[in-house]
Design an enzyme around this catalytic site. Structure first.
Site, PDB file in Angstrom:
ATOM      1  N   ASN A  89       0.796  -1.222   0.000  1.00 27.48           N
ATOM      2  CA  ASN A  89       0.000   0.000   0.000  1.00 27.48           C
ATOM      3  C   ASN A  89       0.831   1.276   0.000  1.00 27.48           C
ATOM      4  O   ASN A  89       0.403   2.299  -0.538  1.00 27.48           O
ATOM      5  CB  ASN A  89      -0.933   0.007   1.222  1.00 27.48           C
ATOM      6  CG  ASN A  89      -1.513   1.382   1.486  1.00 27.48           C
ATOM      7  OD1 ASN A  89      -2.427   1.823   0.805  1.00 27.48           O
ATOM      8  ND2 ASN A  89      -0.965   2.077   2.480  1.00 27.48           N
ATOM      9  N   TYR A 154       4.762   9.842 -10.688  1.00 24.32           N
ATOM     10  CA  TYR A 154       3.873   9.031  -9.851  1.00 24.32           C
ATOM     11  C   TYR A 154       2.999   8.131 -10.722  1.00 24.32           C
ATOM     12  O   TYR A 154       2.871   6.929 -10.464  1.00 24.32           O
ATOM     13  CB  TYR A 154       3.011   9.967  -9.009  1.00 24.32           C
ATOM     14  CG  TYR A 154       1.904   9.319  -8.220  1.00 24.32           C
ATOM     15  CD1 TYR A 154       2.147   8.826  -6.937  1.00 24.32           C
ATOM     16  CD2 TYR A 154       0.606   9.238  -8.717  1.00 24.32           C
ATOM     17  CE1 TYR A 154       1.123   8.255  -6.190  1.00 24.32           C
ATOM     18  CE2 TYR A 154      -0.424   8.666  -7.981  1.00 24.32           C
ATOM     19  CZ  TYR A 154      -0.157   8.177  -6.719  1.00 24.32           C
ATOM     20  OH  TYR A 154      -1.165   7.612  -5.987  1.00 24.32           O
ATOM     21  N   LYS A 158       2.832   3.955 -10.760  1.00 23.00           N
ATOM     22  CA  LYS A 158       1.583   3.230 -10.518  1.00 23.00           C
ATOM     23  C   LYS A 158       1.233   2.344 -11.718  1.00 23.00           C
ATOM     24  O   LYS A 158       0.680   1.255 -11.550  1.00 23.00           O
ATOM     25  CB  LYS A 158       0.454   4.213 -10.216  1.00 23.00           C
ATOM     26  CG  LYS A 158       0.630   4.954  -8.891  1.00 23.00           C
ATOM     27  CD  LYS A 158       0.710   3.997  -7.719  1.00 23.00           C
ATOM     28  CE  LYS A 158       0.759   4.705  -6.387  1.00 23.00           C
ATOM     29  NZ  LYS A 158       0.766   3.777  -5.231  1.00 23.00           N
TER      30      LYS A 158
END
Length: 250
Positions: A89, A154, A158
């Site tokens: 996470n 980012y 991801k």
């Protein structure tokens, strides 16, 4: 109690979505290892999980350091006996246009958002393969599926999580290990608060575009993770699920 008798490790579990995941798994019957760079936050969530009647351990770890991740894995196994569910996470971003960003920032984003996932999987999967019938759930983002205004690096990390997880799902299917990805949309976290402060008009426009009419909560993301970690998802692997109120439909 879908996860009665199971043990889970959640990274970045000291607050926000990670905290909600750890507590959702505990409510479903799992013992939990709460891993976070902030030891005090990890201890608080550990105490919350124990109030739910579950065994819990707090693990302070810098996920960008492989030796610390390997030590975390050993301590989790020592504290819980084994790990049946791994939830990757932890994540981080600095909101700025790519053309204004510097390599130092790229390195930190890549190290925590992607390389740390490789470290945790490498440290824990060998033991999980021996048992089979275990689950890996990684938290990506809708930005990793379709890009996003602002967080270019980012978004790249991801997207890497999604591609890595699909490949890993194929590799580990023979061992009956499920590997899936959750992509939260706009969710009430500190990162969203930062986005609102830096790009208020953009955030207002995106929020208005959500078919459900609001942003999500950490608990709603956590419930999706709990489902994928449960026996109800035994025949689901290599999948990417958006929890975005319908903002992303792909």
């Amino acid at each position: 109690m879908r996860l009665e008798g199971k043990n889970a490790l959640v990274t970045g579990a000291g607050r926000g979505i990670g905290r909600a995941i750890a507590l959702a798994l505990a409510r479903d019957g799992a013992s939990v290892a709460v891993a976070d760079i902030n030891g005090e936050n990890a201890e608080r969530v550990r105490a919350e999980a124990e109030t739910l009647g579950r065994k819990a351990v707090a693990l302070r770890v810098d996920l960008t350091r492989r030796a610390e991740v390997e030590a975390m894995a050993r301590r989790a196994v020592e504290g819980l006996g084994r790990v049946d569910v791994l939830v990757n996470n932890a994540g981080w971003d600095r909101l700025q246009p790519f053309l204004e960003s510097e390599e130092e920032t790229w390195d930190r984003i890549i190290s925590l958002n992607y390389r740390a996932v490789l470290y945790t999987c490498k440290a824990l999967l060998p033991g999980m393969v021996e048992r089979g019938a275990v689950k890996v759930v990684s938290i990506s983002a809708d930005a990793g599926r379709g890009g996003s205004f602002g967080p270019a690096v980012y978004s790249g990390t991801k997207g890497a999580i999604i591609a890595f997880s699909k490949a890993l799902a194929r590799e580990l299917a023979r061992y009956k290990i499920n590997v899936n990805v959750i992509c939260p949309g706009l969710t009430e976290t500190q990162l969203l608060q930062d986005c609102r402060e830096q790009m208020p008009k953009v955030m207002d426009a995106v929020t208005r575009a959500i078919p459900w009419g609001r942003v999500g909560t950490p608990e709603e993301v956590a419930e999706a993770v709990a489902f994928l970690a449960s026996p109800a998802a035994d025949y689901i692997t290599g999948q990417t699920l958006s929890v975005s109120g319908g903002l992303t439909m792909m």
